[in-house]
Design a protein around this motif. Structure first.
Motif, PDB file in Angstrom:
ATOM      1  N   ALA A 221       0.825  -1.208   0.000  1.00 56.88           N
ATOM      2  CA  ALA A 221       0.000   0.000   0.000  1.00 56.88           C
ATOM      3  C   ALA A 221       0.858   1.257   0.000  1.00 56.88           C
ATOM      4  O   ALA A 221       0.532   2.262  -0.648  1.00 56.88           O
ATOM      5  N   ARG A 222       1.984   1.196   0.696  1.00 61.36           N
ATOM      6  CA  ARG A 222       2.881   2.366   0.724  1.00 61.36           C
ATOM      7  C   ARG A 222       3.450   2.635  -0.666  1.00 61.36           C
ATOM      8  O   ARG A 222       3.513   3.788  -1.101  1.00 61.36           O
ATOM      9  N   ARG A 223       3.861   1.574  -1.353  1.00 64.38           N
ATOM     10  CA  ARG A 223       4.394   1.763  -2.713  1.00 64.38           C
ATOM     11  C   ARG A 223       3.312   2.251  -3.673  1.00 64.38           C
ATOM     12  O   ARG A 223       3.596   3.006  -4.607  1.00 64.38           O
ATOM     13  N   LYS A 224       2.069   1.807  -3.446  1.00 65.38           N
ATOM     14  CA  LYS A 224       0.979   2.190  -4.338  1.00 65.38           C
ATOM     15  C   LYS A 224       0.586   3.650  -4.146  1.00 65.38           C
ATOM     16  O   LYS A 224       0.390   4.381  -5.132  1.00 65.38           O
ATOM     17  N   HIS A 225       0.442   4.096  -2.917  1.00 63.49           N
ATOM     18  CA  HIS A 225      -0.074   5.436  -2.642  1.00 63.49           C
ATOM     19  C   HIS A 225       1.023   6.507  -2.559  1.00 63.49           C
ATOM     20  O   HIS A 225       0.726   7.691  -2.733  1.00 63.49           O
ATOM     21  N   HIS A 226       2.252   6.118  -2.254  1.00 58.71           N
ATOM     22  CA  HIS A 226       3.328   7.115  -2.111  1.00 58.71           C
ATOM     23  C   HIS A 226       4.574   6.650  -2.869  1.00 58.71           C
ATOM     24  O   HIS A 226       5.647   6.460  -2.285  1.00 58.71           O
ATOM     25  N   TRP A 255       9.492  11.575   3.589  1.00 58.32           N
ATOM     26  CA  TRP A 255       8.199  12.267   3.728  1.00 58.32           C
ATOM     27  C   TRP A 255       8.409  13.730   4.118  1.00 58.32           C
ATOM     28  O   TRP A 255       7.775  14.632   3.583  1.00 58.32           O
TER      29      TRP A 255
END
Length: 398
Positions: A221-226, A255
């Protein structure tokens, strides 16, 4: 003449007295020497007795310590056997599998016209080679290295040994083919049992597997959204020596570089939160100005509600009384003088602006009720002043 004789007698008497004294002193010295020798013998005997007692006690203590150590070893072995019955049975099954496998291979090689000593060595090479690679893999795994290649080698050598035993079983027990399968399995079964014991029982628990799955989902999810921040984190890790910056620290630093805020926050989120606070404040302002009308409408709706037992009344929702559904008593109209004039309200406007600033400093909204309390004026006047204060602040911001 008589005087000489008297002197002579006196001298002899003195000599005899001196001899007696010398003998007495010599006797006393002899007695003292004998007493000293006797005391020394007594002390030597006492020391020897004490030494013998100490040696006896030390020997008894050593024997007791040996007995205690042996008892502790037996108790430890019994406890281990009670707490590890699976290991005991695994060892038994492995021995029962390895011995027939080696004997079968010796028989197979001997039947193939191989000398008995060489057949024994070759059989030991196959079975021993499989276990040598197995133990090497266990040692590598304990040291933190990847044991995959050792496990592959173990199963490869065990498969060769199983093929030899299977071939021998077919040759020797052709009328009973199942014996060939059993002999072939004897080379694999011990390896399989060991693999279950070392990897199956010591594998990850269900909670650990769930935690790993959740961690992988989080990273996905981290790679997908950010994606940009993840890429920046990888670049930061590559720029520093290995191990200096872990994954979470690198992502937090990336970040902050991209957003200027702490992880999870950004300028867009701050703007959204600020807009929501402003909209909430406007809703409170509207509700404060038409509170009486909203309450009256709520009570009328409650009287027409066909399912009063399933819903709460406005009174219980707003916390102003019981939930009986009865409307509040009509407030008596104030008979006092009407509101202040425009000139008087304009004169109060500076004080109203100051009071509004105080309300904001206290974390409150600019409301008519708050201004009325601060300025000690009627609420009708405070409503007008509130509108003028808000207009003034908007003009000032513009």
């Amino acid at each position: 003449m008589s005087s000489y004789r008297e002197d002579r007698r006196a001298d002899r008497a003195a000599e005899r007295a001196q001899d007696r004294e010398d003998r007495r002193l010599e006797l006393e010295a002899t007695q003292q020497r004998e007493a000293a020798r006797a005391e020394e013998k007594r002390k030597d005997a006492e020391a020897k007795r004490r030494q013998e007692q100490a040696e006896k006690k030390a020997k008894l203590a050593e024997q007791a310590a040996k007995k205690a150590a042996a008892a502790a070893k037996r108790a430890k072995l019994i406890r281990w056997l009670k707490t590890n019955p699976a290991t005991l049975f695994v060892a038994f099954v492995m021995v029962a599998s390895i011995v027939p496998a080696i004997l079968s291979q010796v028989g197979a090689l001997t039947g193939a016209s191989v000398a008995a000593p060489m057949a024994g060595l070759l059989a030991a090479m196959l079975e021993g080679g499989a276990w040598a690679i197995t133990f090497m893999g266990k040692q590598a795994e304990d040291a933190g290295r990847e044991p995959r290649k050792y496990r592959i080698g173990t199963w490869a050598v065990a498969a060769v040994a199983a093929a030899v035993n299977f071939w021998h079983g077919l040759e020797a027990y052709g009328e009973h083919p199942w014996v060939a399968f059993v002999l072939g399995a004897s080379s694999l079964f011990a390896i399989y049992i060991w693999d279950l014991k070392t990897h199956g029982s010591n594998g990850k628990t269900k909670e650990q597997k769930q935690a790993d799955k959740a961690r992988r989902a989080h990273l996905s999810a981290r790679r997908k959204h950010h994606p940009q921040i993840v890429e920046q984190a990888v670049k930061l890790q590559a720029a520093l020596p290995y191990g200096v910056l872990d994954d979470e620290s690198a992502f937090a630093a990336a970040w902050r570089i991209h957003t200027g805020a702490e992880p999870g926050l950004s300028a867009q989120l701050y703007a959204t939160a600020t807009e929501a606070v402003l909209q909430l404040g406007a809703a409170f302002e509207l509700g404060d100005s038409v509170r009486d009308e909203l309450l009256e409408t709520g009570f009328k709706a409650a009287r027409l509600n066909p399912f009063p037992e399933l819903t709460q009344t406005p009174g219980s929702q707003t916390g102003i009384g019981s939930d009986t559904g009865e409307p509040p008593a009509e407030k008596s109209r104030e008979t006092g003088p009407r509101g202040r004039s425009d000139e008087e309200l304009n004169a109060l406007l500076p004080d109203a602006l100051t009071a509004a600033a105080d309300l904001i400093a206290e974390g409150k909204q600019i409301s008519a009720t708050g201004l009325a309390k601060k300025l000690q004026i009627r609420r009708e006047d405070a409503v007008v002043l509130r509108d003028r204060v808000i207009e003034q602040r908007r003009l000032h911001v513009a």
